[in-house]
Write a protein that holds these residues in place. Structure first.
Motif, PDB file in Angstrom:
ATOM      1  N   VAL A 284       0.865  -1.178   0.000  1.00  0.00           N
ATOM      2  CA  VAL A 284       0.000   0.000   0.000  1.00  0.00           C
ATOM      3  C   VAL A 284       0.899   1.224   0.000  1.00  0.00           C
ATOM      4  CG1 VAL A 284      -1.787   1.269   1.242  1.00  0.00           C
ATOM      5  CG2 VAL A 284      -1.807  -1.236   1.262  1.00  0.00           C
ATOM      6  N   ALA A 285       0.643   2.137  -0.932  1.00  0.00           N
ATOM      7  CA  ALA A 285       1.448   3.357  -1.031  1.00  0.00           C
ATOM      8  C   ALA A 285       0.992   4.378  -0.006  1.00  0.00           C
ATOM      9  CB  ALA A 285       1.328   3.932  -2.439  1.00  0.00           C
TER      10      ALA A 285
ATOM     11  N   THR B 234      -0.130  15.032  -3.562  1.00  0.00           N
ATOM     12  CA  THR B 234      -1.131  14.386  -4.423  1.00  0.00           C
ATOM     13  C   THR B 234      -0.577  13.113  -5.056  1.00  0.00           C
ATOM     14  OG1 THR B 234      -0.476  15.745  -6.315  1.00  0.00           O
ATOM     15  CG2 THR B 234      -2.293  16.568  -4.944  1.00  0.00           C
ATOM     16  N   GLY B 235       0.679  12.784  -4.745  1.00  0.00           N
ATOM     17  CA  GLY B 235       1.307  11.580  -5.283  1.00  0.00           C
ATOM     18  C   GLY B 235       1.251  10.425  -4.303  1.00  0.00           C
ATOM     19  N   HIS B 236       1.835   9.333  -4.722  1.00  0.00           N
ATOM     20  CA  HIS B 236       1.837   8.110  -3.916  1.00  0.00           C
ATOM     21  C   HIS B 236       3.269   7.571  -3.864  1.00  0.00           C
ATOM     22  CE1 HIS B 236      -2.572   7.951  -4.499  1.00  0.00           C
ATOM     23  NE2 HIS B 236      -2.293   8.370  -5.716  1.00  0.00           N
ATOM     24  N   VAL B 237       3.650   7.017  -2.719  1.00  0.00           N
ATOM     25  CA  VAL B 237       4.991   6.451  -2.559  1.00  0.00           C
ATOM     26  C   VAL B 237       4.882   5.044  -1.989  1.00  0.00           C
ATOM     27  CG1 VAL B 237       7.239   6.676  -1.439  1.00  0.00           C
ATOM     28  CG2 VAL B 237       6.011   8.722  -2.178  1.00  0.00           C
ATOM     29  N   PHE B 238       5.377   4.074  -2.773  1.00  0.00           N
ATOM     30  CA  PHE B 238       5.546   2.716  -2.261  1.00  0.00           C
ATOM     31  C   PHE B 238       6.931   2.687  -1.633  1.00  0.00           C
ATOM     32  CE2 PHE B 238       2.497   1.931  -5.713  1.00  0.00           C
ATOM     33  CZ  PHE B 238       1.562   1.150  -5.062  1.00  0.00           C
ATOM     34  N   ALA B 239       7.027   2.394  -0.351  1.00  0.00           N
ATOM     35  CA  ALA B 239       8.318   2.353   0.332  1.00  0.00           C
ATOM     36  C   ALA B 239       8.357   1.126   1.241  1.00  0.00           C
ATOM     37  CB  ALA B 239       8.538   3.625   1.140  1.00  0.00           C
ATOM     38  N   GLU B 240       9.365   0.306   1.028  1.00  0.00           N
ATOM     39  CA  GLU B 240       9.555  -0.887   1.847  1.00  0.00           C
ATOM     40  C   GLU B 240      11.004  -0.935   2.311  1.00  0.00           C
ATOM     41  OE1 GLU B 240       7.163  -3.050   2.778  1.00  0.00           O
ATOM     42  OE2 GLU B 240       5.696  -1.864   1.669  1.00  0.00           O
TER      43      GLU B 240
END
Length: 178
Positions: free
Chosen positions: A44-45, A50-56
């Motif tokens: 889940v980002a 207004t953007g999205h970040v996938f970070a793991e």
């Protein structure tokens, strides 16, 4: 074809992928990455403006199984779900988790070596087939083995010239950290 998400990642390394979509802006929309392959991975980002970040983290990706996965990037807002993109993603094994006896060569390199071993072993055998007690053994013709050898030599040469198997030492390597 994936445009917003990488097509390959490595387990045991951090992952950061920023996705901007005018059609599905955060925080009204949440992006989800659904990966199915050797294991099930759901991401889940986080909203970033207004953007999205996938970070793991590296610890999180370290538990991911290596292999080829189907991936679907979806925008979700309540009961409304839209697919932004879909494709395949390759997850490479974490080198830390691989045993010291790991053969890092690819399929083409391993197969070329096997073909050459068969050709070498056949050099002293002149019969292509023989029968003992009603059981027949037919060997692959030398011409066929040589044709296969050429095919795999060409594939290995192409992989090496494309940079996939080139050594990093002595070369400029550009790296971007997110």
């Amino acid at each position: 074809m994936l445009q917003h998400f990488p097509t390959s990642i490595t387990a045991g390394l951090s992952l950061k992928c920023e996705v901007f979509s005018d059609q599905f802006p955060a925080p009204e929309w949440v992006l989800k990455a659904i990966l199915r392959g050797p294991s099930q991975i759901d991401l889940v980002a986080d909203a970033a403006g207004t953007g999205h970040v996938f970070a793991e983290t590296a610890i999180a990706t370290g538990g991911w199984d290596a292999g080829l996965y189907a991936i679907s990037i979806r925008a979700v807002s309540g009961d409304d779900v839209h697919e932004l993109e879909a494709g395949q993603i390759s997850i490479a094994a974490d080198l830390v988790a691989i045993s010291e006896t790991h053969d890092a060569r690819g399929h083409a390199e391993r197969t070329l070596e096997a073909i050459e071993a068969v050709i070498e072993g056949r050099a002293s055998k002149d019969q292509q087939s023989y029968t003992i007690n009603g059981r027949t053994l037919v060997r692959t013709a030398i011409a066929d083995l040589l044709a296969l050898r050429k095919t795999y030599k060409d594939e290995v040469r192409q992989l090496n010239s494309s940079g996939r198997h080139k050594k990093l030492m002595g070369r400029k390597v550009n790296v971007r950290f997110g």
